[in-house]
Design an enzyme around this catalytic site. Structure first.
Site, mmCIF file in Angstrom:
data_model
loop_
_atom_site.group_PDB
_atom_site.id
_atom_site.type_symbol
_atom_site.label_atom_id
_atom_site.label_comp_id
_atom_site.label_asym_id
_atom_site.label_seq_id
_atom_site.Cartn_x
_atom_site.Cartn_y
_atom_site.Cartn_z
ATOM 1 N N GLY A 132 22.838 42.223 27.596
ATOM 2 C CA GLY A 132 23.456 41.007 28.103
ATOM 3 C C GLY A 132 24.956 41.155 28.198
ATOM 4 O O GLY A 132 25.522 42.050 27.598
ATOM 5 N N ASP A 191 43.694 37.734 46.008
ATOM 6 C CA ASP A 191 42.722 37.252 46.990
ATOM 7 C C ASP A 191 42.115 38.424 47.749
ATOM 8 O O ASP A 191 40.893 38.517 47.893
ATOM 9 C CB ASP A 191 43.411 36.318 47.995
ATOM 10 N N HIS A 208 49.927 28.241 51.030
ATOM 11 C CA HIS A 208 48.843 29.162 50.674
ATOM 12 C C HIS A 208 47.701 28.412 49.986
ATOM 13 O O HIS A 208 46.546 28.509 50.396
ATOM 14 C CB HIS A 208 49.419 30.261 49.767
ATOM 15 N N GLU A 209 48.044 27.641 48.966
ATOM 16 C CA GLU A 209 46.986 26.942 48.218
ATOM 17 C C GLU A 209 46.320 25.871 49.077
ATOM 18 O O GLU A 209 45.099 25.689 49.014
ATOM 19 C CB GLU A 209 47.546 26.328 46.937
ATOM 20 N N GLY A 230 26.455 36.837 22.186
ATOM 21 C CA GLY A 230 25.888 36.715 20.843
ATOM 22 C C GLY A 230 24.818 37.729 20.517
ATOM 23 O O GLY A 230 23.909 37.442 19.766
ATOM 24 N N LYS A 231 24.950 38.927 21.056
ATOM 25 C CA LYS A 231 23.971 39.966 20.741
ATOM 26 C C LYS A 231 24.079 40.380 19.271
ATOM 27 O O LYS A 231 23.070 40.539 18.583
ATOM 28 C CB LYS A 231 24.186 41.187 21.648
ATOM 29 N N THR A 232 25.297 40.532 18.820
ATOM 30 C CA THR A 232 25.500 40.919 17.427
ATOM 31 C C THR A 232 24.980 39.833 16.490
ATOM 32 O O THR A 232 24.319 40.124 15.494
ATOM 33 C CB THR A 232 26.986 41.165 17.157
ATOM 34 N N HIS A 239 43.638 27.501 51.086
ATOM 35 C CA HIS A 239 42.361 27.647 50.384
ATOM 36 C C HIS A 239 41.609 26.327 50.380
ATOM 37 O O HIS A 239 40.419 26.268 50.684
ATOM 38 C CB HIS A 239 42.591 28.041 48.917
ATOM 39 N N GLY A 243 29.925 38.766 24.794
ATOM 40 C CA GLY A 243 30.158 37.434 24.245
ATOM 41 C C GLY A 243 28.944 36.542 24.207
ATOM 42 O O GLY A 243 29.044 35.363 23.926
#
Ligand code: NHX
Ligand code: ZN
Length: 671
Positions: free
Chosen positions: A226, A524, A449-450, A231-233, A453, A229
């Site tokens: 997976g 981008d 620019h923003e 939570g495998k451990t 988007h 982060g």
């Protein structure tokens, strides 16, 4: 918590005592070598008895040593006469060179010395320097041999001796049971599927007879797969906690060190310890560090060490019987690069997938991590979970902690909803940099620019729904458009194209409305190029290369899995795809020029604008996705809450005004 009862096994057995032995050994060796060298510097010249006597008579002698049993006399020469006797200086013959001669008898030399009136010292030696030579020549070799043996035993890891300075020892951490301190399945939020699969492993450890009686074999290992982060451990620890057995934990990278043979010996040591404590669990985190597929393209001596380690691991897994009670869990975020031998039956033949949490799981995780926080009533965990698609358990833990820190920074008494939302923004986008100074024209470029988007994504059917647009610098970015990514397991070609188009909207707006393009589009363009390459080379989504996947899981694959010609075609297709979407973005922006300009102006003025503001300019989104609906629901709820609060405030103010009389007018001096 678990750290407290963890210990480094065998610390006492090979502790500091051994290291002292090494230091003494090396010291002794050095001393002997040094001494031997300074001795051998001094030349000894054999002369006739007559010459010997003449030197004594001329007063060349510093001291005389007579060896009775050998019948030899040796004298050292005074410094001033060294050149006369040896024809060379002290630098070549040494500071105390000597001259020796066979003597007729000990009595005779005594007689002679007294006859010439020799007044210097005379020493008598009983036996030869046999012992001395022995010590001088044999002992260093002996010591060397000893040292060698020690090193070998250490590297071999056998018999419990540590290697040289403990290098061959496994670095595994041991967690043993201590009531009330173990991790159990209760501590693992979400992950119901993985927990269920792992439950079976707990059963194997607790109750192996149930399975072996029926002739079944206990699996030797399971692979937890997976993203980071998730939570495998924690899950592996919970298995150990539930089964109540010792838990050896080690990271794959701990095996690999610069000394050759160390990795293999550490594997051996780890399994020896685990078998001693059986039933037990061995957990190898990030197994890809050792388990990467063995070299098709082995560089000169390059990853031999890693290969040896992997081979040893395979051998150990084959080596112990199925019923020895040691189960190996390993974690990785990339199964595809692991050596196929590891995944064969009888080794890590089970794979347990630990995925990123979905919405209900994120709610559960938020509940776990907010348990210890002082919250105020405004918190809506459901909303937080919805705002954090793609977050791992670790990310959510981070959000909760960051929220508490933000609340503390603002001197709040409790952690509220806005603190959490700020924390989420902080985790996604990095730290806000309100103080960064921008020139007016830069600010205009960023706003354009923003707004580019925002406009393009608003008008595209499959682009992600917009949350807000900001030109407040955050982390590496000078501005950003924030979306609520939809949680989906498969993505269609249209969705990908629309997203690429929206991402190109920033640069397209720059080109159209400032007349220049800038370096700001770096990120981008990077994402767009990666996505387009993926679509063409891996997903078979381009016109001229349909339905082929050139995915290659070799991390160090210097050879591409396609021909030069195909490579060129891929490049061409990627370029064509991006060019097409760029034109599309420009077309949308030109058609909505005025709306875009209005948006950019509003953005430059307010610095942050939300989807309601965009909606005011553009009208409702032509196509509503589930994400849009969610965001609109939230907006409605927010508005309602704001109205409520305003009403309440008004009421309270009125009530206060009635209760307390107006303050008396303050007299001023002018009157
Ligand atoms: C920079 N960052 O590092 C500045 C701080 C177009 C308004 N120069 O696409 O922030 O410009 O939609 C070396 C050279 C990053 C390193 C150029 C690292 C450029 C984010 C890109 C907004 N929002 N871009 C965006 C942005 C930038 C970058 C660089 C670099 C911008 C844009 C970074
Ligand atoms: Zn951009």
């Amino acid at each position: 918590m678990e750290q407290r009862n963890s210990q480094r096994p065998d610390k006492k057995k090979n502790g500091p005592g051994l290291n002292w032995i090494y230091i003494i050994l090396i010291g002794a060796l050095g001393y002997i070598l040094f001494k031997g060298q300074s001795d051998s510097n001094n030349v000894d010249k054999e002369v006739s008895y007559d010459t010997f006597r003449s030197y004594v008579a001329q007063g060349y002698t510093k001291a005389i040593v007579v060896n009775k049993s050998e019948g030899v006399a040796r004298m050292t020469i005074i410094p001033e006469k060294i050149r006369d006797v040896f024809k060379q200086g002290a630098s070549t013959v040494g500071k105390t060179p000597s001259v020796s001669s066979k003597i007729p008898s000990t009595d005779k030399i005594d007689e002679y010395l007294s006859s010439v009136g020799y007044k210097g010292s005379i020493k008598y030696e009983e036996s030869s320097g046999l012992l001395g030579t022995l010590i001088g020549s044999v002992l260093p070799i002996l010591l060397l041999a000893l040292l060698w043996i020690w090193m070998f035993r250490g590297a071999g890891g056998s018999g419990g001796a540590g290697g040289i300075f403990g290098v061959g020892k496994s670095k595994a951490k041991l967690y043993e049971k201590k009531d009330g301190e173990q991790v159990t399945f209760k501590d693992v939020a979400g992950q119901e599927g993985a927990k269920q699969e792992v439950q079976e492993i707990v059963d194997f450890l607790k109750n192996p007879k149930k399975y072996t009686d029926l002739g079944g074999k206990i699996p030797k290992g399971a692979l937890l797969v997976g993203p980071p982060g998730t939570g495998k451990t924690l899950l592996a620890k919970a298995v150990a906690g539930e089964a109540d057995v010792p838990f050896f934990s080690m990271s794959g990278s701990d095996f690999v060190e610069m000394f050759v043979g160390v990795g293999a010996s550490r594997v051996r040591d780890l399994f020896r310890q685990a078998k001693e404590k059986a039933p037990s669990i061995v957990f190898i985190d990030e197994i890809d560090a050792v388990g990467r597929a063995r070299g098709r393209n082995a560089t000169v001596g390059g990853n031999d060490e890693r290969e040896n380690t992997l081979n040893q691991l395979l051998t150990e897994m084959d080596g112990f019987g199925t019923n020895s009670g040691v189960i190996i869990l390993a974690a990785t975020n990339r199964v595809d690069i692991l050596d196929k031998a590891l995944l064969r039956a009888g080794r890590f033949d089970r794979q347990i997938h630990v995925d990123l949490p979905d919405l209900p799981e994120r709610v559960a995780i938020f509940n776990v991590h907010t348990k210890n926080l002082k919250l105020d009533g405004s918190l809506d965990i459901d909303l937080l979970a919805r705002q954090t698609p793609g977050f791992s358990g670790a990310d959510i833990a981070n959000v909760c902690n960051e929220a508490a820190l933000i609340a503390a920074r603002h001197n709040h008494n409790s952690v509220g909803k806005q603190d959490f939302l700020d924390a989420i923004d902080r985790i996604i986008g990095g730290l806000e940099k309100k103080t960064k100074v921008m020139t007016q024209s830069e600010k205009r470029t960023i706003a354009l620019h923003e707004a580019g988007h925002a406009s393009v994504s608003w008008l595209l059917e499959y682009a992600n729904p917009l949350v807000k647009v900001t030109i407040v610098p955050r982390g590496q970015a000078l501005g950003a458009a924030w979306y609520l990514p939809e949680e989906r397991s498969i993505t269609t070609r249209e969705q990908m194209l629309d997203e690429i188009c929206a991402t190109l909207g920033g640069r397209a707006a720059e080109e159209l409305f400032t007349g220049h393009i800038s370096s700001g589009a770096l990120n981008d363009l990077e994402t767009v190029t990666k996505r387009a390459y993926g679509m063409v080379a891996y997903l078979g989504m381009s016109e001229n290369l349909p339905n082929v996947c050139y995915y290659d899981n070799q991390e160090y694959g210097f050879t591409k899995p396609y021909s030069e010609k195909t490579g060129e075609l891929i490049d061409k297709e990627v370029q064509a795809l991006i060019a097409e979407q760029y034109e599309r973005a420009k077309k949308i922006l030109t058609e909505n020029k005025d709306k875009h300009a209005a948006l950019a102006n509003m953005l430059a003025e307010r610095e942050v604008i939300y989807r309601e503001d965009v909606e005011k300019i553009f009208g409702p989104r032509p196509w509503k996705s589930r994400g849009d609906e969610l965001l609109e629901e939230q907006e409605a709820a927010n508005r309602q809450r704001a109205e409520q609060m305003a009403e309440e405030y008004q009421r309270r103010k009125e009530a206060e005004a009635q209760q307390t009389p107006p303050p008396p007018p303050i007299p001023t001096e002018d009157e």
